[in-house]
Design a protein around this motif. Sequence first.
Motif, PDB file in Angstrom:
ATOM      1  N   GLY A   1     -44.796 -74.221  32.648  1.00  9.92           N
ATOM      2  CA  GLY A   1     -43.161 -74.182  33.017  1.00  9.92           C
ATOM      3  C   GLY A   1     -42.460 -72.951  32.500  1.00  9.92           C
ATOM      4  N   ARG A   2     -43.280 -72.017  32.030  1.00  7.26           N
ATOM      5  CA  ARG A   2     -42.665 -70.554  31.497  1.00  7.26           C
ATOM      6  C   ARG A   2     -41.834 -69.983  32.568  1.00  7.26           C
ATOM      7  NH1 ARG A   2     -45.205 -64.962  29.513  1.00  7.26           N
ATOM      8  NH2 ARG A   2     -45.660 -64.835  31.797  1.00  7.26           N
ATOM      9  N   ASN A   3     -42.103 -69.822  33.830  1.00  5.12           N
ATOM     10  CA  ASN A   3     -41.307 -69.060  34.735  1.00  5.12           C
ATOM     11  C   ASN A   3     -40.198 -69.826  35.085  1.00  5.12           C
ATOM     12  OD1 ASN A   3     -43.099 -66.967  34.659  1.00  5.12           O
ATOM     13  ND2 ASN A   3     -44.309 -67.560  36.793  1.00  5.12           N
ATOM     14  N   VAL A   4     -40.175 -71.108  35.096  1.00  8.38           N
ATOM     15  CA  VAL A   4     -39.055 -71.963  35.539  1.00  8.38           C
ATOM     16  C   VAL A   4     -38.073 -71.874  34.493  1.00  8.38           C
ATOM     17  CG1 VAL A   4     -38.187 -74.192  35.795  1.00  8.38           C
ATOM     18  CG2 VAL A   4     -40.198 -73.440  36.923  1.00  8.38           C
ATOM     19  N   LEU A   5     -38.200 -71.840  33.218  1.00  6.05           N
ATOM     20  CA  LEU A   5     -37.526 -72.008  31.826  1.00  6.05           C
ATOM     21  C   LEU A   5     -36.935 -70.528  32.205  1.00  6.05           C
ATOM     22  CD1 LEU A   5     -38.914 -73.611  28.723  1.00  6.05           C
ATOM     23  CD2 LEU A   5     -36.913 -73.744  29.762  1.00  6.05           C
ATOM     24  N   ARG A   6     -37.689 -69.474  32.135  1.00  8.58           N
ATOM     25  CA  ARG A   6     -37.052 -68.092  32.042  1.00  8.58           C
ATOM     26  C   ARG A   6     -35.870 -67.988  33.132  1.00  8.58           C
ATOM     27  NH1 ARG A   6     -41.179 -63.658  33.651  1.00  8.58           N
ATOM     28  NH2 ARG A   6     -40.415 -64.528  35.669  1.00  8.58           N
TER      29      ARG A   6
ATOM     30  N   LEU B   1     -36.309 -75.705  24.994  1.00  8.83           N
ATOM     31  CA  LEU B   1     -35.881 -76.789  25.782  1.00  8.83           C
ATOM     32  C   LEU B   1     -34.289 -77.204  25.270  1.00  8.83           C
ATOM     33  CD1 LEU B   1     -37.444 -77.866  28.096  1.00  8.83           C
ATOM     34  CD2 LEU B   1     -38.032 -80.032  26.542  1.00  8.83           C
ATOM     35  N   VAL B   2     -33.975 -77.118  24.003  1.00 15.39           N
ATOM     36  CA  VAL B   2     -32.639 -77.373  23.548  1.00 15.39           C
ATOM     37  C   VAL B   2     -31.637 -75.930  24.043  1.00 15.39           C
ATOM     38  CG1 VAL B   2     -31.162 -77.430  21.664  1.00 15.39           C
ATOM     39  CG2 VAL B   2     -33.177 -78.492  21.546  1.00 15.39           C
ATOM     40  N   LEU B   3     -31.990 -74.878  24.157  1.00 19.17           N
ATOM     41  CA  LEU B   3     -31.369 -74.019  24.460  1.00 19.17           C
ATOM     42  C   LEU B   3     -31.086 -74.146  26.014  1.00 19.17           C
ATOM     43  CD1 LEU B   3     -30.075 -71.146  23.721  1.00 19.17           C
ATOM     44  CD2 LEU B   3     -32.531 -70.145  24.577  1.00 19.17           C
ATOM     45  N   ALA B   4     -31.959 -74.597  26.795  1.00 17.48           N
ATOM     46  CA  ALA B   4     -31.925 -74.844  28.154  1.00 17.48           C
ATOM     47  C   ALA B   4     -30.848 -76.053  28.745  1.00 17.48           C
ATOM     48  CB  ALA B   4     -33.564 -75.199  28.865  1.00 17.48           C
ATOM     49  N   LEU B   5     -30.824 -77.047  27.688  1.00 16.49           N
ATOM     50  CA  LEU B   5     -29.628 -77.970  27.840  1.00 16.49           C
ATOM     51  C   LEU B   5     -28.487 -77.449  27.342  1.00 16.49           C
ATOM     52  CD1 LEU B   5     -31.636 -81.082  26.122  1.00 16.49           C
ATOM     53  CD2 LEU B   5     -30.908 -80.576  28.419  1.00 16.49           C
ATOM     54  N   ILE B   6     -28.476 -76.542  26.459  1.00 21.30           N
ATOM     55  CA  ILE B   6     -26.856 -75.876  26.153  1.00 21.30           C
ATOM     56  C   ILE B   6     -26.574 -74.920  27.348  1.00 21.30           C
ATOM     57  CG2 ILE B   6     -25.721 -74.283  24.771  1.00 21.30           C
ATOM     58  CD1 ILE B   6     -27.451 -75.264  22.380  1.00 21.30           C
ATOM     59  N   VAL B   7     -27.522 -74.389  28.012  1.00 17.08           N
ATOM     60  CA  VAL B   7     -27.033 -73.691  29.208  1.00 17.08           C
ATOM     61  C   VAL B   7     -26.713 -74.399  30.229  1.00 17.08           C
ATOM     62  CG1 VAL B   7     -28.208 -72.179  31.199  1.00 17.08           C
ATOM     63  CG2 VAL B   7     -28.862 -71.581  28.700  1.00 17.08           C
ATOM     64  N   ALA B   8     -27.165 -75.708  30.583  1.00 17.30           N
ATOM     65  CA  ALA B   8     -26.977 -76.584  31.372  1.00 17.30           C
ATOM     66  C   ALA B   8     -25.683 -77.389  31.258  1.00 17.30           C
ATOM     67  CB  ALA B   8     -27.959 -77.596  31.551  1.00 17.30           C
ATOM     68  N   LEU B   9     -25.269 -77.596  30.056  1.00 18.42           N
ATOM     69  CA  LEU B   9     -23.975 -78.305  29.689  1.00 18.42           C
ATOM     70  C   LEU B   9     -22.631 -77.987  30.587  1.00 18.42           C
ATOM     71  CD1 LEU B   9     -23.441 -80.700  27.844  1.00 18.42           C
ATOM     72  CD2 LEU B   9     -22.457 -79.047  26.082  1.00 18.42           C
ATOM     73  N   PRO B  10     -22.265 -76.838  30.284  1.00 21.68           N
ATOM     74  CA  PRO B  10     -21.128 -76.462  31.422  1.00 21.68           C
ATOM     75  C   PRO B  10     -21.305 -76.567  32.692  1.00 21.68           C
ATOM     76  CG  PRO B  10     -21.636 -74.469  29.848  1.00 21.68           C
ATOM     77  CD  PRO B  10     -22.695 -75.444  29.845  1.00 21.68           C
ATOM     78  N   LEU B  11     -22.661 -76.237  33.178  1.00 19.30           N
ATOM     79  CA  LEU B  11     -22.905 -76.399  34.707  1.00 19.30           C
ATOM     80  C   LEU B  11     -22.844 -77.773  34.989  1.00 19.30           C
ATOM     81  CD1 LEU B  11     -25.492 -73.628  34.666  1.00 19.30           C
ATOM     82  CD2 LEU B  11     -23.562 -73.588  36.205  1.00 19.30           C
ATOM     83  N   TYR B  12     -23.365 -78.856  34.087  1.00 20.75           N
ATOM     84  CA  TYR B  12     -23.650 -80.235  34.585  1.00 20.75           C
ATOM     85  C   TYR B  12     -22.085 -80.548  34.935  1.00 20.75           C
ATOM     86  CZ  TYR B  12     -23.574 -85.138  33.756  1.00 20.75           C
ATOM     87  OH  TYR B  12     -23.366 -86.397  34.053  1.00 20.75           O
ATOM     88  N   TRP B  13     -21.280 -80.326  33.853  1.00 23.69           N
ATOM     89  CA  TRP B  13     -19.817 -80.976  33.979  1.00 23.69           C
ATOM     90  C   TRP B  13     -19.102 -80.146  35.230  1.00 23.69           C
ATOM     91  CZ3 TRP B  13     -17.935 -84.945  32.094  1.00 23.69           C
ATOM     92  CH2 TRP B  13     -18.368 -85.377  30.877  1.00 23.69           C
TER      93      TRP B  13
END
Lengths: 283, 282
Positions: A95-100, B16-28
Amino acid sequence: MKKQLAPFIWVAPVVLVISVFMLFPLFQALWDSVHGGASGGTKSYVGLDNFKELISSGVFLGAVGRTLIFTLTAVALKLLVGGGAALILNRAFWGRNVLRSWLFIPWTIPLFAGGILFLWLLRMNGGLNLMLEKLGVYPVFWLGPKFAMPSIIFLNVWKGFPFFMITILAGLQIIPASLYEAAQIDGASGVQQFRYVTLPGLRNVILIASLLSTVWTFAQFENIYVLTRGGPGKATETLSILIYKLAFGTFNLNMGSAAAVLALPLFLFFIFWLVKLVRKEAE
Amino acid sequence: MRAKRWQRIALFLILLVLALIVALPLYWAVTIALRPGADMFTRNIAPSSLTFQNFYDLIFDRDWAGFQGVSFGVPLKNSLLVAVSATGFSIIVSTFAGYALAMFSFRGRELVSSYILLAYIFPPFIIVVSLFRFINLVGLKDSLLGVALLHLVIVVPYCSWMLRGYFLSIPKSLEESAMIDGCTRMGALLRVILPVSAPGVASAAIFSFTLSWQEMLFSLITLESHDKFTLPIALLAMVMGDLVQWGKLMAGALISIAPPAILYLALQRWIVGGLTAGSVKR
């Protein structure tokens, strides 16, 4: 003679655009800053009066302090988060590319639109507080006097860390694998490899990315203007906001130019350092 | 070996946590934009149902945010117009300059290159007052042409520096052989070099488009009437109203986000060079 002139015709339009829209306005700003201002019309020469007033009233130094806090904290965090993400992403995993790609998204979001998104997220009845409420935490006044500065830093880091992530990731990929192999043969631990192979290999990438980001963050206007407009009070009034407020809020154009001219030496140093570094690196 | 495995999982979780923080404003933003109007005052994190009403109203209901009957399509069109014209002009002049700086040898070449790089890095807010005066002086106040002109300040140095870097990577022998075959310099550029450089020119154009698209300060000091607003100013005007219509505001923000996000993600491969303006060797 003709041969010598030809190249200049090719570059002339670009040089002209830069001169007309940047160099000339810069001189105009210098002229503006010693004319008009608080006392008298816009054309009367006032010497250093504008600068004196900006400094003695305390507005300028206050803005400088806030700009420094904002810039240094934001750049450090962006480097930390972006660099950390790059180091993890440099390993192969599922899943690296998706995450990036996902982590890169904030960088593609226009500054003003990012500000609008955070306006909802951070308002009193907004997204973050609604979520905290579900967890049983009292709502926080994110855009109030106490948290306004951390809030604009949060927005800036959210938007800007992918820049560090992507550049450092690219930097990591050009470090030759043979260097790591040699280090392993010499019995270097993971930490030692990081300290003696990875960091030196990234030195210039990190330096250039940090300097570029410092200049950009220093000049940041959009995010702050959309989210807080420099408020509440003066809690987030950075130099760019101050200049805008002086020139277009109180409509004292000369005072706005004076503040800009006074701010110039603060980052001119960074700009020249950056130009030198990039030129050296690119050759 | 076990420890290594846990370490890996921990690092993955951090990401993954970072990805969730990135998603937060976009989700809202997405869920607020798609939420039905009656749902706005519930304190629910998830919308009860989804509707495109906000997007529809933004474009077709002329009363959105009490905005003097201007559809959101108008700022969208204005931003597009400004970005396309600034980019078009800039690509033409920058191609010539970048080509000359990369391929010709002449006195002052390095000086001009540094001048362009300096202009690229220089933050425009320092000269914002002078530019405001300039726009008033030449009678372009409240015009899209004025905004497009000011955007040249950002876009031209950027494109020139990028294209110079790109042309530097093209072997000089290509130009030489074209000229031996009887091409003039201009002919060599147009017939031989440009076709090979199409990816470089295209990515410079796309970056320049997004730079102009996201610029707000120059629109702010130039534009006054609602039918001239570009996207950032239109969104700001929606916030300035007494009653912010959050659903429509978020829909508007998402509309402004879509074009650059799609362009960038489609072009990820070229982005590194663009971000550092050719400073990081590949």
